[in-house]
Scaffold this active site. Structure first.
Site, PDB file in Angstrom:
ATOM      1  N   ARG A  51       0.805  -1.226   0.000  1.00  0.00           N
ATOM      2  CA  ARG A  51       0.000   0.000   0.000  1.00  0.00           C
ATOM      3  C   ARG A  51       0.831   1.265   0.000  1.00  0.00           C
ATOM      4  O   ARG A  51       0.585   2.184  -0.785  1.00  0.00           O
ATOM      5  CB  ARG A  51      -0.919   0.040   1.237  1.00  0.00           C
ATOM      6  CG  ARG A  51      -2.214  -0.660   1.060  1.00  0.00           C
ATOM      7  CD  ARG A  51      -2.632  -1.243   2.376  1.00  0.00           C
ATOM      8  NE  ARG A  51      -1.702  -2.308   2.719  1.00  0.00           N
ATOM      9  CZ  ARG A  51      -1.832  -3.564   2.332  1.00  0.00           C
ATOM     10  NH1 ARG A  51      -2.881  -3.931   1.658  1.00  0.00           N
ATOM     11  NH2 ARG A  51      -0.928  -4.482   2.637  1.00  0.00           N
ATOM     12  N   THR A  52       1.805   1.330   0.916  1.00  0.00           N
ATOM     13  CA  THR A  52       2.559   2.573   1.049  1.00  0.00           C
ATOM     14  C   THR A  52       3.327   2.845  -0.237  1.00  0.00           C
ATOM     15  O   THR A  52       3.327   3.958  -0.766  1.00  0.00           O
ATOM     16  CB  THR A  52       3.509   2.496   2.261  1.00  0.00           C
ATOM     17  OG1 THR A  52       2.738   2.098   3.395  1.00  0.00           O
ATOM     18  CG2 THR A  52       4.174   3.825   2.547  1.00  0.00           C
ATOM     19  N   LYS A  79      25.324  -5.471  -2.253  1.00  0.00           N
ATOM     20  CA  LYS A  79      26.781  -5.729  -2.266  1.00  0.00           C
ATOM     21  C   LYS A  79      27.432  -5.212  -0.990  1.00  0.00           C
ATOM     22  O   LYS A  79      28.641  -5.284  -0.840  1.00  0.00           O
ATOM     23  CB  LYS A  79      27.436  -5.014  -3.456  1.00  0.00           C
ATOM     24  CG  LYS A  79      26.949  -5.421  -4.819  1.00  0.00           C
ATOM     25  CD  LYS A  79      27.738  -4.608  -5.866  1.00  0.00           C
ATOM     26  CE  LYS A  79      27.094  -4.683  -7.228  1.00  0.00           C
ATOM     27  NZ  LYS A  79      27.621  -3.650  -8.128  1.00  0.00           N
ATOM     28  N   ARG A 100      11.417   3.856   3.194  1.00  0.00           N
ATOM     29  CA  ARG A 100      11.022   2.857   4.201  1.00  0.00           C
ATOM     30  C   ARG A 100      12.234   1.998   4.498  1.00  0.00           C
ATOM     31  O   ARG A 100      12.909   1.521   3.568  1.00  0.00           O
ATOM     32  CB  ARG A 100       9.881   1.984   3.702  1.00  0.00           C
ATOM     33  CG  ARG A 100       9.739   0.752   4.578  1.00  0.00           C
ATOM     34  CD  ARG A 100       8.496   0.004   4.338  1.00  0.00           C
ATOM     35  NE  ARG A 100       7.337   0.776   4.740  1.00  0.00           N
ATOM     36  CZ  ARG A 100       6.125   0.254   4.799  1.00  0.00           C
ATOM     37  NH1 ARG A 100       5.929  -1.007   4.491  1.00  0.00           N
ATOM     38  NH2 ARG A 100       5.095   0.998   5.162  1.00  0.00           N
ATOM     39  N   HIS A 128       5.477   6.159  11.457  1.00  0.00           N
ATOM     40  CA  HIS A 128       4.867   6.002  10.130  1.00  0.00           C
ATOM     41  C   HIS A 128       3.888   7.164   9.957  1.00  0.00           C
ATOM     42  O   HIS A 128       2.664   6.982   9.939  1.00  0.00           O
ATOM     43  CB  HIS A 128       4.150   4.651  10.070  1.00  0.00           C
ATOM     44  CG  HIS A 128       3.845   4.159   8.690  1.00  0.00           C
ATOM     45  ND1 HIS A 128       3.952   4.954   7.560  1.00  0.00           N
ATOM     46  CD2 HIS A 128       3.437   2.942   8.265  1.00  0.00           C
ATOM     47  CE1 HIS A 128       3.610   4.228   6.506  1.00  0.00           C
ATOM     48  NE2 HIS A 128       3.302   3.003   6.906  1.00  0.00           N
TER      49      HIS A 128
HETATM   50  C1  NCD Z   1       2.030  -1.000   8.039  1.00  0.00           C
HETATM   51  C2  NCD Z   1       3.516  -0.818   8.167  1.00  0.00           C
HETATM   52  O1  NCD Z   1       4.263  -1.091   7.240  1.00  0.00           O
HETATM   53  O2  NCD Z   1       3.903  -0.390   9.247  1.00  0.00           O
HETATM   54  N1  NCD Z   1       1.599  -1.160   6.728  1.00  0.00           N
HETATM   55  C3  NCD Z   1       1.274  -0.041   6.007  1.00  0.00           C
HETATM   56  O3  NCD Z   1       2.106   0.813   5.779  1.00  0.00           O
HETATM   57  N2  NCD Z   1      -0.001   0.089   5.631  1.00  0.00           N
HETATM   58  C4  NCD Z   1       1.438  -1.977   8.944  1.00  0.00           C
HETATM   59  C5  NCD Z   1       2.024  -3.348   9.043  1.00  0.00           C
HETATM   60  O4  NCD Z   1       2.920  -3.726   8.290  1.00  0.00           O
HETATM   61  O5  NCD Z   1       1.533  -4.071   9.892  1.00  0.00           O
END
Ligand code: NCD
Length: 298
Positions: A51-52, A79, A100, A128
């Site tokens: 999703r993100t 590497k 991320r 987040h």
């Molecule tokens: C979350 C995350 O990556 O922290 N997912 C997201 O971004 N929607 C939640 C999760 O992974 O549980």
């Protein structure tokens, strides 16, 4: 605003502004935008994401920008190149960086190196912030307000960055949610102290949710990738589950939210309950991230 690293970077007024802008972006969806025309946004996902990653890409493209993708397994990170060197390089290729990473503090580290804006798309168990904006946007859209909502946060409160950020986001609006988890997965003590001191809210910690007077039930999965032992993660996973029976006592107007992915903590049968709103919550990711990109990318 330059970087968005933590929900702490935002005041209540900033959040309200971003939620208004998100609503505007949602109304404009489908009409081509030029705000990011000629801009390149690097999307650096060192940890799995559906999703993100995709909603940030969609948001960039919908604003007329271009996405510079990055595949950690196919990059020099595989590497052994340092994170700092990777960031230095990408900073030379793009106008903004969405990152991320499994390490807490990685977005902060990147922002200290990069000359371009850095947006934190999740750093370890820490923060987040854009997910929190989506969560607050969804609550406002469904319930017409955030202040005075009765919210239960249920799940792995120790390792889930979504829960940590959201607790802070709710506190900005004076909301004291129920914090529901097995004892071994309680919210970080230091973070809870910070919230109590800063906002004077008193979240109640419980082993089971009280859903009788609940407006929003927000659930997250056990973050098994952050556990030292797989057996421990599996036993935590068995410790709580949202079932149709549990929901029979809950108000008809309650919204069930989840950042997704969901595993066994919500039974698939719950998906057809009209209170389950997690798929429309995920859809809100695009307009909200458009608003964030608009604010961060010069
Ligand atoms: C979350 C995350 O990556 O922290 N997912 C997201 O971004 N929607 C939640 C999760 O992974 O549980």
């Amino acid at each position: 605003m330059r970087d968005l690293l933590s929900i702490r970077d935002l005041s209540r007024k900033d959040v309200e502004g971003l939620l208004n802008e998100s609503a505007r972006m949602e109304r404009l969806l489908g009409r081509p935008q030029k705000l990011l025309a000629g801009k390149i946004v690097a999307h650096l996902f060192f940890e799995p994401s559906t999703r993100t990653n995709l909603s940030f890409q969609a948001a960039t493209l919908r604003l007329g920008g271009s996405v510079l993708p990055f595949y950690p397994q196919l990059s020099s990170a595989a590497k052994g190149e340092s994170f700092a060197d990777t960031i230095r390089m990408v900073d030379g290729y793009a106008d903004a960086l969405v990152i991320r990473h499994p390490e807490e503090g990685s977005a902060q580290e990147a922002a200290a190196i990069a000359s371009h804006p850095v947006i934190n798309a999740g750093d370890g168990a820490n923060q987040h912030p854009t997910q929190t904006l989506i969560d607050l946007y969804t609550m406002q859209k469904l319930k017409g307000k955030i202040s005075n909502l009765r919210v239960a946060l249920v799940g792995d409160l120790k390792h889930a960055r979504t829960m940590r950020s959201l607790l802070y986001g709710l506190a900005l609006f004076g909301v004291s949610p129920q914090l529901v988890s097995p004892a071994s997965l309680r919210m970080d003590r230091g973070f809870l102290r910070e919230i109590r001191k800063k906002f004077g809210i008193r979240p109640e910690e419980r082993g089971k949710p009280d859903l009788k007077n609940c407006d929003v039930l927000y659930v997250c999965r056990v973050q098994q990738e952050r556990f030292a032992s797989r057996a421990e993660a599996e036993s935590a996973q068995r410790a709580f589950r949202i079932t149709p029976q549990m929901l029979s006592d809950a108000p008809r107007g309650m919204a069930i939210l989840h950042p997704l992915p969901k595993l066994s903590e919500i039974l698939p049968k719950v998906d057809s309950d009209p209170r389950a709103k997690y798929f429309s919550q995920a859809k809100n990711g695009v307009p909200v991230r458009m608003a964030v990109l608009k604010k961060c990318v010069p």
